[in-house]
Design a protein around this motif. Structure first.
Motif, PDB file in Angstrom:
ATOM      1  N   ASN A  17       5.200  -5.035   7.567  1.00  0.00           N
ATOM      2  CA  ASN A  17       6.059  -3.942   8.017  1.00  0.00           C
ATOM      3  C   ASN A  17       6.642  -3.175   6.846  1.00  0.00           C
ATOM      4  O   ASN A  17       7.856  -3.129   6.667  1.00  0.00           O
ATOM      5  N   PRO A  18       5.778  -2.591   5.990  1.00  0.00           N
ATOM      6  CA  PRO A  18       6.340  -1.782   4.905  1.00  0.00           C
ATOM      7  C   PRO A  18       7.113  -0.608   5.492  1.00  0.00           C
ATOM      8  O   PRO A  18       6.779  -0.119   6.566  1.00  0.00           O
ATOM      9  N   PHE A  19       8.168  -0.178   4.787  1.00  0.00           N
ATOM     10  CA  PHE A  19       8.860   1.044   5.222  1.00  0.00           C
ATOM     11  C   PHE A  19       7.915   2.211   5.038  1.00  0.00           C
ATOM     12  O   PHE A  19       7.119   2.222   4.101  1.00  0.00           O
ATOM     13  N   PRO A  20       7.999   3.214   5.894  1.00  0.00           N
ATOM     14  CA  PRO A  20       7.139   4.383   5.702  1.00  0.00           C
ATOM     15  C   PRO A  20       7.630   5.235   4.527  1.00  0.00           C
ATOM     16  O   PRO A  20       7.966   6.398   4.684  1.00  0.00           O
ATOM     17  N   LYS A  21       7.690   4.620   3.366  1.00  0.00           N
ATOM     18  CA  LYS A  21       8.122   5.308   2.144  1.00  0.00           C
ATOM     19  C   LYS A  21       7.107   4.973   1.067  1.00  0.00           C
ATOM     20  O   LYS A  21       6.136   4.261   1.323  1.00  0.00           O
ATOM     21  N   SER A  22       7.375   5.425  -0.163  1.00  0.00           N
ATOM     22  CA  SER A  22       6.411   5.149  -1.226  1.00  0.00           C
ATOM     23  C   SER A  22       6.429   3.661  -1.571  1.00  0.00           C
ATOM     24  O   SER A  22       7.367   2.937  -1.243  1.00  0.00           O
ATOM     25  N   ILE A  23       5.346   3.232  -2.229  1.00  0.00           N
ATOM     26  CA  ILE A  23       5.246   1.836  -2.624  1.00  0.00           C
ATOM     27  C   ILE A  23       6.444   1.463  -3.487  1.00  0.00           C
ATOM     28  O   ILE A  23       7.089   0.430  -3.294  1.00  0.00           O
ATOM     29  N   PHE A  24       6.761   2.345  -4.432  1.00  0.00           N
ATOM     30  CA  PHE A  24       7.881   2.115  -5.333  1.00  0.00           C
ATOM     31  C   PHE A  24       9.185   1.925  -4.542  1.00  0.00           C
ATOM     32  O   PHE A  24       9.906   0.947  -4.730  1.00  0.00           O
ATOM     33  N   ASP A  25       9.438   2.857  -3.616  1.00  0.00           N
ATOM     34  CA  ASP A  25      10.685   2.799  -2.868  1.00  0.00           C
ATOM     35  C   ASP A  25      10.776   1.563  -1.999  1.00  0.00           C
ATOM     36  O   ASP A  25      11.859   1.031  -1.761  1.00  0.00           O
ATOM     37  N   ASN A  26       9.645   1.115  -1.497  1.00  0.00           N
ATOM     38  CA  ASN A  26       9.632  -0.090  -0.692  1.00  0.00           C
ATOM     39  C   ASN A  26      10.220  -1.257  -1.459  1.00  0.00           C
ATOM     40  O   ASN A  26      11.059  -1.992  -0.949  1.00  0.00           O
TER      41      ASN A  26
END
Lengths: 426, 457, 253
Positions: free
Chosen positions: C96-105
């Motif tokens: 369930n990654p956040f729908p944000k960039s990999i970095f921001d996750n």
């Protein structure tokens, strides 16, 4: 033997039944087509009644900018020019409009021109001050009665006493047409002027701005409140009777007739709080309360659509509930919320009755510049024009409907665009 | 004023945020401890204290300033004895002169004086507005900055504030309902103090009398609302006669017969029909349908009036078609597929399946939809205002002029409103009736639909 | 018996009136992988979610008994759930990654906990977490792309990196490989083996092979009860309880 009779019976019955089936399907199809036909007819009516309003009739008038008559000199300052006696110039121009006019004829001729002609003569002069002491041929706005006659909206074959223009005036108009001293051009007044008692210079600019200010108020009030309410109900509210009461309340509020919201605005906002009457501030507040349930319902749906796993992910790394909701859930629900809000705004744009209640029906001849200034709104303007007896206003009302429909269409297009562009499918 | 105050508030937001952030960093460095929450939360804390009190002042000022100034100007106005003044016009004139000095020509000295009084008051108001906003912002920030210690858990406080804000937002709906009920009941009670409730509900003569001369009392008019209720009912019946067959058959066709492509084109078109403002339907009724009804009436020998229950009702019916069709469509679609298959499986054709199986199964839901549509029709205003007429007329003849509850509310409130006059107050009594009936219909309809849904889930 | 990290004592869990866990007592050692196995609906995930109080999200869920993490009671109103969860990371069944960039996750956790003071520190944490999760080499050139654009296995490792980034001591994994293909599963299993050196790991799995491969201790749950717990080798070769025997030999499940 018996068997074959029964079979025959069944076969004939089956035929009848299938006919029945066809007929039923046909009924449904007809009903659907009829509904759509009404839509087409409605749009056709509006267009056919309204398209003429985008044109106005202008008449060629010879104006003598004589300095004696104007009481100006070639080197008058701008301020003095503002105060030039242009009505005298106009009077002279009309007296000389046709050769050898008697006093009573002049009165008739005068009625062929719009009341705005003074201003047009003045504006022409202020733009070209060098024309002083010359004779100028300028095109000026014709009276609505002439306009309607030439557009074919009013008929000339009715008895004279039931016509706006009498026989002499008709002959004048015919003469003008023959001499090419009259033509139809794009009606800029319709888009630049506010309401007026005179159809030929009435426009939608005032009510359009009023509607914009009203919608702005609706947006400012309802969008944050709807988001706050939906976030609370969807994410934080404990499941108890108070929450249930709020939810039932919202769904019932969505079905309260709009006119009742008008009474709320009148009884509470105007009478108790003493907010200024007829203003977009009050109109917008009432409409915001009215559209709030719609927006909350849309907003909660889009909050629900965000999968709980996102929130769990945030909670699992130690975010508080508030952080998880505001950092992750709300941003993801925002496009859906915005779509719902725009649809709510579109509903608010078309509402008339509540605005009448809070006095936005007053005759406002200037374009409003703020939220607390008395102003009209597009739907109320349409109502005023539909109700007015003068023929010239009927095409205006249809044209104003076109404006509002285009406005609505654009809002819905934006909503659809937002939905398709940003809404995530999970 | 609007623009600059926005700038002021923006500057306040920005600087209080920056201040709070740097201050907490400084404080925690001084004490050598890490702050309990992130610096942003301290910044938000300062921001909230800076912003919210200022916003409250801002809004109350924006709302009340004009009112207060006008009252002062009027109370100081040098009225000339004997002359009659209209306060609204007078104020408009004063404002005009104040805003545009060139209008001063030919105006009386009192007005010019009042105008200059008005402008000076406005100036004072503006200056004190800005100073008080700035002072309140500073005070708020000062209060908040005293709390900026590393051991203060700003995040908890902020999250509590956010909860308060959210709860406030949710209670707006409750306040709205309370406001509606309060204003309707309050003004209705004043109405019923002058007009007996029995007369209102059961008498058949509606003649809201306007006192013209002194000594005449408004109560001499008669307020029997029966003709109004009857007119409302008549228009509603006509509307339902149009909308029910068309809407229901359209829904059945779309749900059971139409191809995917037809559904996809027709549904948005019906939504257009639903999104058209009601005043547009009013125009349509007035310009196209009413003349047609009149001509039709004459052709069959009935003397139809130019505005009639039939014209208004028919157009209202058209307006309700998409409402009924989309609700019925939902209901029909929620009938389980298995029922359909069972009927088709024993050799029934589609029409038989629909008539004998689906419609009976969907009946409660459809009835709920009809009730909602009725409530919609009763509350609809603009079509009837434009096309049904204003004369109370106790008749069952749809070619005649009738009036409805909503029309009478509008009629009573257009023009002069005097809240000591039963004519004006009657609008609220009618509004109360309207509110109660539509609420009642809605609650029943929602109950029916809910129970229906539960049956198939 | 010295380095006990989590100590559960007669934990009962109710969903409304239905009891889901019956008196679970368990002792989980530091820096070991403990696998919770059992047929579906046996309560192993419920128990896992008690450890970081994720069950708080379910309103009708009531937990009683005692769970001590580092000798601190966590089933209590006084527990600071936020700091508990920053100490106990969690990886979910479906990535369930956040729908944000990999970095921001990865950066989200450290940012909200104020673990970093500068951008460089943040970058360092993000990079090292991604490295620990064995994902850095695959994504180092596209840290700004959305986390959801990765493959399933990569997404799950991103979630592991996200959990590691807040520097937890314990990582809970709720069937982390059930949505992944065998190759991605193998990579994650390898990763778990590496992570064991620094973290206490509790993994719920429905695959007995996986439990056997990655865990040192195994606990067998059945119908809300903890049937048997012990060394993984022992459980899989010579269980004491016949139910365990039946389950691992595939008689039910």
């Amino acid at each position: 033997m018996n068997n074959s009779v029964a079979k025959e019976k069944i076969v004939s019955l089956r035929k009848k039944r299938s006919l029945e089936d066809m007929r039923f399907k046909y009924y449904g199809f007809t009903a659907m087509c009829l509904s759509l036909a009404v839509l087409v007819f409605l749009l056709y009516t509006i267009f056919s009644k309204g398209y003429t309003a985008f044109q106005k009739t202008i008449v060629l008038l010879e104006v003598d900018y004589n300095q004696e008559v104007l009481k100006l000199t070639p080197d008058s300052s701008d301020e003095e020019m503002e105060k030039g006696k242009f009505f005298r110039v106009k009077k002279q121009a009309i007296e000389n409009f046709f050769p050898d006019l008697s006093k009573s004829d002049i009165k008739l001729v005068k009625k062929l021109f719009s009341i705005n002609v003074d201003n047009e003569i003045k504006d022409y002069f202020l733009d070209n001050p060098e024309v002083i002491n010359t004779k100028q041929q300028i095109w000026v706005t014709a009276h609505s009665d002439v306009d309607q006659l030439l557009k074919g909206n009013s008929r000339r074959d009715v008895p004279e006493d039931r016509r706006k223009l009498n026989d002499i005036q008709l002959s004048y108009v015919d003469q003008l047409v023959e001499e090419n001293r009259v033509k139809q051009v794009f009606n800029n007044f319709f888009f630049t002027k506010a309401d007026s008692r005179h159809p030929e210079i009435a426009g939608v600019a005032g009510s359009f701005m009023g509607s914009l200010f009203t919608l702005f108020t609706v947006f400012i009030l309802s969008f944050p409140i709807a988001i706050g309410a939906s976030v609370y109900l969807e994410e934080f509210a404990p499941k108890n009777r108070i929450t249930e009461l709020i939810e039932v309340n919202i769904s019932n509020l969505a079905a309260v007739p709009s006119i009742v919201f008008g009474l709320l605005g009148l009884g509470v906002l105007l009478n108790v709080f003493g907010l200024p009457r007829s203003t977009p501030l009050v109109g917008g507040s009432v409409l915001a309360l009215m559209t709030l349930p719609t927006i909350i319902i849309a907003c909660r749906a889009s909050l629900k659509a965000v999968p709980p796993s996102i929130k769990e992910g945030a909670l699992a790394v130690g975010a508080t509930k508030t952080q998880a909701v505001f950092h992750h859930v709300v941003p993801l629900a925002l496009p859906g919320t915005l779509t719902g809000t725009i649809i709510g705004l579109a509903q608010a744009l078309g509402e008339t009755a509540p605005l009448i209640m809070i006095g936005m029906i007053a005759f406002i001849p200037n374009i409003p510049t703020g939220l607390t200034e008395p102003s009209a709104a597009l739907p109320v303007q349409i109502y005023l024009w539909v109700e007015s007896a003068e023929r010239g206003f009927q095409e205006k009302s249809a044209a104003a409907i076109m404006v509002i429909l285009i406005f609505l269409f654009m809002m819905n297009a934006i909503a659809v665009f937002l939905r398709n562009r940003f809404e995530r499918k999970w | 004023m609007f623009f600059w105050s926005l700038v002021l508030i923006a500057v306040g937001i920005f600087s209080s945020f920056i201040y709070g952030r740097s201050r907490i960093k400084l404080n925690s460095k001084k004490q050598g401890t890490k702050s309990k929450s992130l610096p942003t939360y301290y910044a938000q804390y300062v921001l909230m204290w800076c912003l919210f009190p200022a916003l409250i002042v801002y809004f109350s000022w924006a709302i009340f300033q004009e009112q207060i100034i006008q009252n002062i100007v009027i109370s100081n106005f040098e009225f000339i004895e004997g002359a009659v003044y209209n306060e609204g016009l007078l104020l408009a004139e004063i404002r005009n002169v104040a805003n545009n000095p060139s209008f001063a020509d030919g105006k009386s000295i009192e007005i010019i004086n009042a105008a200059s009084h008005y402008s000076s008051l406005r100036q004072i108001s503006q200056i004190s507005f800005y100073t008080s906003i700035i002072i309140i912002m500073l005070l708020g920030a000062l209060y908040a900055s005293q709390k900026l210690k590393p051991e203060f858990h700003a995040q908890h406080t902020i999250e509590r504030y956010i909860q308060y804000i959210l709860i406030f937002c949710s209670s707006v709906a409750i306040f709205t309902t309370i406001g509606i009920v309060f204003s309707l009941i309050f003004e209705s009670l004043r109405f019923f103090a002058e007009v007996s409730i029995f007369e209102f509900l059961f008498s058949t003569e509606w003649y809201p009398f306007i006192p013209i001369r002194e000594g005449q009392t408004a109560a001499e008019g008669s307020f029997g609302a029966v003709p109004i209720f009857a007119g409302t009912f008549l228009v509603m019946v006509v509307a339902m006669c149009v909308a029910v067959p068309l809407g229901l058959l359209t829904a059945i066709y779309l749900a059971e017969y139409a191809s995917q492509r037809v559904r996809k084109t027709v549904k948005p078109l019906l939504e257009i029909l639903a999104g058209i403002p009601t005043i547009v339907y009013g125009f349509f009724a007035f310009v196209s349908v009413a003349p047609f009804v009149k001509a039709f009436g004459q052709s069959i020998g009935i003397d139809a009036s130019p505005t009639s229950a039939l014209a208004a009702g028919m157009v209202m019916g058209v307006m309700i078609i998409p409402f009924i069709s989309s609700l019925s469509d939902d209901v029909i679609n929620s009938v389980p597929q298995s029922l359909r298959e069972a009927s088709l499986g024993i050799g029934a054709n589609k029409a038989e399946t629909i008539k004998k199986v689906i419609l009976p199964a969907a009946l409660p839901g459809i009835v709920g939809a009809f009730l909602l549509a009725i409530s919609r029709a009763i509350g609809e205003t603009m079509i009837v205002v434009v096309a049904a007429g204003t004369a109370p007329n106790l008749t069952g003849n749809p070619f005649e002029n009738v009036t409805t509850v909503t029309v009478q509310i509008v009629v009573a409130l257009i023009g002069d409103q005097e809240f000591d006059n039963p004519r004006t107050l009657s609008a609220f009594a009618l509004g109360l009736v309207l509110f109660v009936i539509t609420l009642f219909l809605n609650i029943i309809a929602l109950q029916i639909v809910k129970r229906y849904r539960e049956r198939y889930e | 018996m010295s380095n006990s990290k989590i100590l559960a004592n007669s934990v009962d869990v109710y969903y409304g009136s239905k009891q889901a866990l019956f008196g679970i007592s368990m002792d989980i050692k530091e820096k070991e992988v403990t696998a919770l196995i059992g047929p579906s609906g046996c309560g192993k995930s419920t128990f896992l979610r008690c450890i970081n109080r994720m069950n708080d999200l379910i309103e009708i869920c009531k937990v009683s008994g005692s769970i001590k993490v580092d000798n601190e009671e966590i089933i209590s109103d006084k527990t600071d759930v936020v700091s508990l969860r920053s100490k106990i990371g969690m990886v979910f069944q479906k990535p369930n990654p956040f729908p944000k960039s990999i970095f921001d996750n990865v950066a989200y956790g450290p940012t909200i906990h104020g673990l970093v003071d500068s951008k460089n520190d943040l970058e360092e944490i993000v990079h090292s977490s991604l490295k620990k999760a064995g994902l850095f080499d695959e994504v180092k050139d596209r840290l700004n792309e959305p986390g959801t654009s990765l493959s399933g296995g990569q997404q799950q490792r991103l979630c592991i990196a996200r959990a590691i980034a807040v520097n937890p001591e314990i990582i809970l994994m709720d069937e982390p490989c059930s949505a992944l293909d065998p190759i991605a599963t193998a990579i994650i299993e390898e990763l778990i083996d590496e992570l064991r050196l620094n973290y206490t790991i509790i993994i719920v799995t429905h695959s007995m092979q996986q439990a056997a491969r990655v865990s040192q201790k195994t606990c067998f749950f059945h119908l809300g009860e903890l049937i048997e717990t012990g060394e993984t080798n022992k459980i899989f070769t010579n269980p004491d309880n016949t139910k365990t025997q039946d389950y691992i030999t595939g008689r039910f499940g």
